[in-house]
Write an enzyme that holds these catalytic residues in place. Structure first.
Site, PDB file in Angstrom:
ATOM      1  N   TYR A 160     -15.231 -11.848   0.703  1.00  0.00           N
ATOM      2  CA  TYR A 160     -15.975 -10.624   0.394  1.00  0.00           C
ATOM      3  C   TYR A 160     -17.174 -10.917  -0.499  1.00  0.00           C
ATOM      4  O   TYR A 160     -18.245 -10.325  -0.327  1.00  0.00           O
ATOM      5  CB  TYR A 160     -15.056  -9.608  -0.286  1.00  0.00           C
ATOM      6  CG  TYR A 160     -14.019  -9.006   0.625  1.00  0.00           C
ATOM      7  CD1 TYR A 160     -14.313  -7.886   1.393  1.00  0.00           C
ATOM      8  CD2 TYR A 160     -12.747  -9.550   0.706  1.00  0.00           C
ATOM      9  CE1 TYR A 160     -13.357  -7.326   2.233  1.00  0.00           C
ATOM     10  CE2 TYR A 160     -11.785  -9.003   1.542  1.00  0.00           C
ATOM     11  CZ  TYR A 160     -12.100  -7.880   2.298  1.00  0.00           C
ATOM     12  OH  TYR A 160     -11.151  -7.342   3.134  1.00  0.00           O
ATOM     13  N   ARG A 183       0.822  -1.220   0.000  1.00  0.00           N
ATOM     14  CA  ARG A 183       0.000   0.000   0.000  1.00  0.00           C
ATOM     15  C   ARG A 183       0.853   1.265   0.000  1.00  0.00           C
ATOM     16  O   ARG A 183       0.450   2.284   0.553  1.00  0.00           O
ATOM     17  CB  ARG A 183      -0.966   0.016   1.185  1.00  0.00           C
ATOM     18  CG  ARG A 183      -2.042  -1.051   1.113  1.00  0.00           C
ATOM     19  CD  ARG A 183      -3.042  -0.885   2.240  1.00  0.00           C
ATOM     20  NE  ARG A 183      -3.983  -2.000   2.268  1.00  0.00           N
ATOM     21  CZ  ARG A 183      -4.642  -2.386   3.359  1.00  0.00           C
ATOM     22  NH1 ARG A 183      -4.473  -1.753   4.503  1.00  0.00           N
ATOM     23  NH2 ARG A 183      -5.483  -3.398   3.298  1.00  0.00           N
ATOM     24  N   ARG A 205      -3.314   6.567   1.003  1.00  0.00           N
ATOM     25  CA  ARG A 205      -3.892   7.702   1.712  1.00  0.00           C
ATOM     26  C   ARG A 205      -2.939   8.451   2.620  1.00  0.00           C
ATOM     27  O   ARG A 205      -3.246   9.567   3.042  1.00  0.00           O
ATOM     28  CB  ARG A 205      -5.106   7.223   2.523  1.00  0.00           C
ATOM     29  CG  ARG A 205      -6.288   6.799   1.653  1.00  0.00           C
ATOM     30  CD  ARG A 205      -7.412   6.241   2.499  1.00  0.00           C
ATOM     31  NE  ARG A 205      -7.077   4.933   3.043  1.00  0.00           N
ATOM     32  CZ  ARG A 205      -7.826   4.281   3.927  1.00  0.00           C
ATOM     33  NH1 ARG A 205      -8.936   4.834   4.386  1.00  0.00           N
ATOM     34  NH2 ARG A 205      -7.452   3.079   4.348  1.00  0.00           N
ATOM     35  N   ARG A 261      -6.996  11.390  -5.716  1.00  0.00           N
ATOM     36  CA  ARG A 261      -8.223  10.689  -5.320  1.00  0.00           C
ATOM     37  C   ARG A 261      -9.437  11.611  -5.415  1.00  0.00           C
ATOM     38  O   ARG A 261     -10.514  11.210  -5.897  1.00  0.00           O
ATOM     39  CB  ARG A 261      -8.054  10.157  -3.892  1.00  0.00           C
ATOM     40  CG  ARG A 261      -9.298   9.624  -3.222  1.00  0.00           C
ATOM     41  CD  ARG A 261      -9.800   8.356  -3.898  1.00  0.00           C
ATOM     42  NE  ARG A 261     -10.949   7.843  -3.166  1.00  0.00           N
ATOM     43  CZ  ARG A 261     -12.182   8.339  -3.246  1.00  0.00           C
ATOM     44  NH1 ARG A 261     -12.421   9.354  -4.052  1.00  0.00           N
ATOM     45  NH2 ARG A 261     -13.175   7.806  -2.552  1.00  0.00           N
ATOM     46  N   ASP A 281      -7.376  -2.899  -6.902  1.00  0.00           N
ATOM     47  CA  ASP A 281      -8.012  -3.457  -5.717  1.00  0.00           C
ATOM     48  C   ASP A 281      -8.313  -4.927  -5.964  1.00  0.00           C
ATOM     49  O   ASP A 281      -8.614  -5.323  -7.105  1.00  0.00           O
ATOM     50  CB  ASP A 281      -9.306  -2.704  -5.388  1.00  0.00           C
ATOM     51  CG  ASP A 281      -9.841  -3.068  -4.008  1.00  0.00           C
ATOM     52  OD1 ASP A 281      -9.395  -2.450  -3.024  1.00  0.00           O
ATOM     53  OD2 ASP A 281     -10.689  -3.973  -3.916  1.00  0.00           O
TER      54      ASP A 281
END
Length: 348
Positions: free
Chosen positions: A149, A22, A26, A35, A72
């Site tokens: 998921y 990652r 962010r 973003r 992702d």
């Protein structure tokens, strides 16, 4: 040969290559700007120009030895026809697939490129724009983690919905795993054809599987993916990350055929070296390179604890093929200055 590829080929370097899971994300203010421009996380993943930009940002700022594609793990179920959206502050939401009948709603694997073409375009752009010394890593979620998921429709603390189906109807659940496995082989193959030099499988919830089910639903799908990719692209190594697998890491490393295993922060490096590295393996098995496993919290706190831990890790792995990384992804509250401190500790 690029430094990361040398390690994945079995070479031990005095200064290990470094990248961070990652690393594009962010915690970087420049990422936040892109973003906001994209409009949504999913739109960012499917915009080749913007996805290329956020992948390159940590390379420009820190000079890592590898760049990992910005995407992702849930793009595969989205491409298979499962409705997907990301809720700000809460994470992904999918239309659940709860039984064999609902697997029938999913699209055939040969139709997934209609959705995933922008991802391949991002890989191709990166293959052209990355510095010559930087390795390009593609990735996908491992079938078990993706299935958790798909079945729950969201992230869950114990992966209970998928585990429940797995125990109630293991043969039916295996059909879902097989569909994801087939799609993942295709998806990673297309990434490789677009320019990825390494691919990584993230089995983030492997640790929720009991040993028998770990063998069936983590090891076996990974083995199928690695075998298929090796047959088609023999020069492209695969990194496996069965997070939380504990002692089952050793079985995973030997049975799947991966070139390297990424270690979570709970795995002792000394144990990993004694059980999985090329110097300590059984006859007929060459062992694997090791990657990891700094606690991501140290990227938040920084200080001498970060420097001393990193140096101790490197010293303990001298003489074996080793890639420096975190034990899981860097968190949004990490300080970029601490990343710079880490690089100084690793590179001297």
């Amino acid at each position: 040969m690029k430094r990361l590829l040398r390690v994945l080929d079995g070479e031990a370097l005095d200064v290990p290559p470094i990248w961070l899971m990652r690393q594009a994300g962010r915690y970087l203010p420049e990422y936040q700007e892109v973003r906001a421009q994209a409009g949504s996380f999913l739109e960012l993943c499917y915009n080749p120009e913007l996805a290329e930009e956020v992948t390159l940002q940590p390379i420009r700022r820190f000079g890592f030895d590898a760049a990992i594609l910005f995407a992702d793990i849930l793009l595969v179920p989205h491409a298979l026809g499962q409705e997907l959206r990301f809720v700000e502050g809460e994470g992904p939401r999918l239309e659940p697939v709860r039984d064999v009948a609902e697997i029938g709603r999913l699209k055939p694997v040969d139709e997934i490129d209609a959705v995933l073409k922008p991802v391949y375009a991002t890989v191709a752009r990166l293959a052209r724009s990355l510095p010559d010394e930087v390795t390009l890593i593609g990735f996908a979620g491992a079938p078990w983690t993706v299935a958790t998921y798909m079945v729950a429709g969201r992230g869950t603390p114990d992966q209970g919905p998928a585990r429940g189906w797995m125990y109630r109807d293991p043969e039916g659940f295996a059909q879902l795993i097989d569909r994801i496995t087939e799609a993942t082989i295709h998806y990673l193959g297309r990434q490789i054809e677009a320019g990825a030099e390494v691919v990584k499988l993230f089995d983030s919830w492997a640790g929720s599987l009991a040993p028998e089910m770990f063998a069936r639903f983590s090891i076996e799908p990974t083995r199928k993916i690695v075998t298929a990719l090796r047959e088609r692209y023999p020069e492209v190594p695969v990194i496996g990350f069965p997070r939380g697998a504990g002692a089952m890491y050793a079985d995973f490393a030997q049975a799947t055929g991966v070139a390297a295993v990424a270690l979570d922060s709970a795995v002792p490096l000394g144990w990993a070296r004694r059980t999985m590295s090329p110097e300590a393996t059984a006859p007929g098995w060459p062992g694997v390179a090791l990657q990891g496993n700094l606690d991501p919290m140290l990227m938040v706190t920084g200080g001498t604890a970060l420097t001393e831990t990193a140096k101790r890790m490197i010293a303990s792995m001298q003489g074996t093929p080793y890639i420096f990384n975190l034990g899981h992804g860097i968190t949004p509250d990490a300080d970029p200055a601490h990343v710079e401190r880490l690089l100084r500790a690793v590179r001297g």
